[in-house]
Design a protein around this motif. Sequence first.
Motif, PDB file in Angstrom:
ATOM      1  N   ILE A  62       0.231  -1.454  -0.014  1.00 18.25           N
ATOM      2  CA  ILE A  62       0.208  -0.455  -0.221  1.00 18.25           C
ATOM      3  C   ILE A  62       1.117   1.353   0.397  1.00 18.25           C
ATOM      4  N   ALA A 136       6.957   2.343   7.649  1.00 14.70           N
ATOM      5  CA  ALA A 136       6.129   1.825   8.741  1.00 14.70           C
ATOM      6  C   ALA A 136       7.415   2.191   9.578  1.00 14.70           C
ATOM      7  N   LYS A 159       9.317  10.317   4.401  1.00 11.42           N
ATOM      8  CA  LYS A 159       8.666   9.485   5.959  1.00 11.42           C
ATOM      9  C   LYS A 159       7.148   9.276   5.507  1.00 11.42           C
ATOM     10  N   MET A 455       6.674 -12.885   7.109  1.00 14.02           N
ATOM     11  CA  MET A 455       6.106 -11.841   6.886  1.00 14.02           C
ATOM     12  C   MET A 455       4.188 -12.778   6.199  1.00 14.02           C
ATOM     13  N   PRO A 458      -1.464 -12.506   1.708  1.00 12.40           N
ATOM     14  CA  PRO A 458      -1.695 -11.202   1.736  1.00 12.40           C
ATOM     15  C   PRO A 458      -0.979 -10.367   3.201  1.00 12.40           C
TER      16      PRO A 458
END
Length: 485
Positions: A62, A136, A159, A455, A458
């Motif tokens: 994203i 993040a 950032k 991780m 999806p």
Amino acid sequence: MAGMAEVGRLFNANELIVAEVLQSAEAMKAAVSHLEQFMEKADTAKRGKVVLATVKGDVHDIGKNLVEIILKNNGYDVVNLGIKVPPEDLIKAYQEHHPDAIGLSGLLVKSAQQMVITASDLKDAGIKIPLLVGGAALSAKFTQTKIAPSYGKAVCYAKDAMTGLRLMNELMDPATRETVVQAHTASGNGFGVTTTVSVTEIPKVSRSPRVRTDLPIPRVATLERKARLVPDLREVWSYINPFMLYGRHMGFRGDFEKRLEERDPKAVELFESMEEVKKEAAEFMKIRAVWQFFEAEVAGDSLQLFATGADEPLHTFQFPRQRQGDYLCLSDYVLPMQSGRRDHVALFVVTAGEGIRDRAEKAKNEGYYFKSHGLQALAIETAEGCAEWLHRRIREDWGFPDPPEMTMAQRFTSRYRGKRYSFGYPACPNLEDQAELWKLLKPEEIGVQLTEGFMMDPEASVSALVFQHPDCTYFSAGDASENWV
Ligand code: B1M
């Protein structure tokens, strides 16, 4: 182009939010694809080219896709290599596309560490163009002290997407390039950075005095493993924290729910636009969950999980203990056996990511940027909402349902009995433990795979351990730097 520059200025002046920038980019794309036929070749020339990728082992999309949309609609050529991109593919893309910069993205601390390795491999391949990095859990400090020294050339921390655009504009502008490159090129090799380690005597605490042991062990309804489709989307969507969906992802500033009640035009328009995304998503979004209660015993800082009535543990998780203050450790939240009866811990994995990446990609390529980003944000927060929804069911199965008057806002701040903890978060920072959770729960059955970076694929997936102890609280066992770099 001037229009998009104005959009950028308004965004940086907090007069436009991410959602509106995406809608402006849509207008921009539609305008350019119409005008292009009338424009001189020179006028359609790109301002530069960026190869963009999420690093090896990471499925995070994203953030990277938002960067692609912003750069593309401000005159840049973007080659988006996708997710889980190993250094060798980045090197190939460099040789094939001759970009002006490479953009690396990643969600977790592990990804930041992978960026250090990737940067050093790019250097060894003789690549010297600027790197832009974001994600993040990443910080300017880690970029300067770890990634930049391993690359030896300019590495710029962005950032957010608009910062990424500003940095590219400055790098492509001969008047500002040298200053930016100098400012982002590490002097030493990062090895010279001395960190003073103070060794303090740590009292041997085997259990936090803050956690009671004299409480009855609640019974659980079933120890059976459950794996299923969660049918009612609208019900799960009612567990989405509006601050995260409309604020964090779509950029709304302030109390969205309050402003919506006051019929604030911006809030109403964003709400209605996201309702459009929801209406479409309701056609195909699938929410799946797998969960199970396990008998549990505590042994100092470790948590042992057992198959029903078994003597030998199925697995033992080792958790860090705070070295001061309350000396908390997750295993403290398991009550000692009582007349041969063990306490329990529930484990779960939920996902709302099935088919989302392809649909978001399609919408992005067709210029529906709001829908593309909105869909990914909705899937991510639906996964988090499903975690909240399932945790409530687990409390009911544990015999302590929420009082009827409990509000969603109270749930979003976990004002209920017990807590859920996700591997990678401060109380259980060791992401590798996901592999053991995978052996115990087999989330592959609901379509969630674990990458080599531990991780979940999806992207819109969440895993957690659930404890029933009334004294549960969120705490950081290591020093905060474990969760941010
Ligand atoms: Co979670 N998560 N999460 N998470 N999540 C973090 C990252 C975390 C820091 C929270 C914490 O500890 N307090 C922590 C990581 C710590 C660590 O690394 N050990 C964490 C964890 C542990 C996890 C899970 C592992 C928990 C679990 O379930 N066991 C899990 C992993 C998921 C998986 O494996 N698939 C998980 C899941 C999730 C959700 C799915 C629920 C959700 C979405 C994640 C996502 O964004 N894909 C989520 C969220 C929302 C967060 C926080 C709260 C916010 C992240 C965010 O803003 N994403 C985050 C804590 C925090 O940051 N406050 C946290 C939105 C996205 C648009 O922003 O990716 O930053 P971002 O991209 C930005 C910029 O970074 C920049 O521009 C983008 C757009 O503005 N940028 C670039 C990024 N790449 C760039 C490249 C460029 C330029 C700019 O090149 C040119």
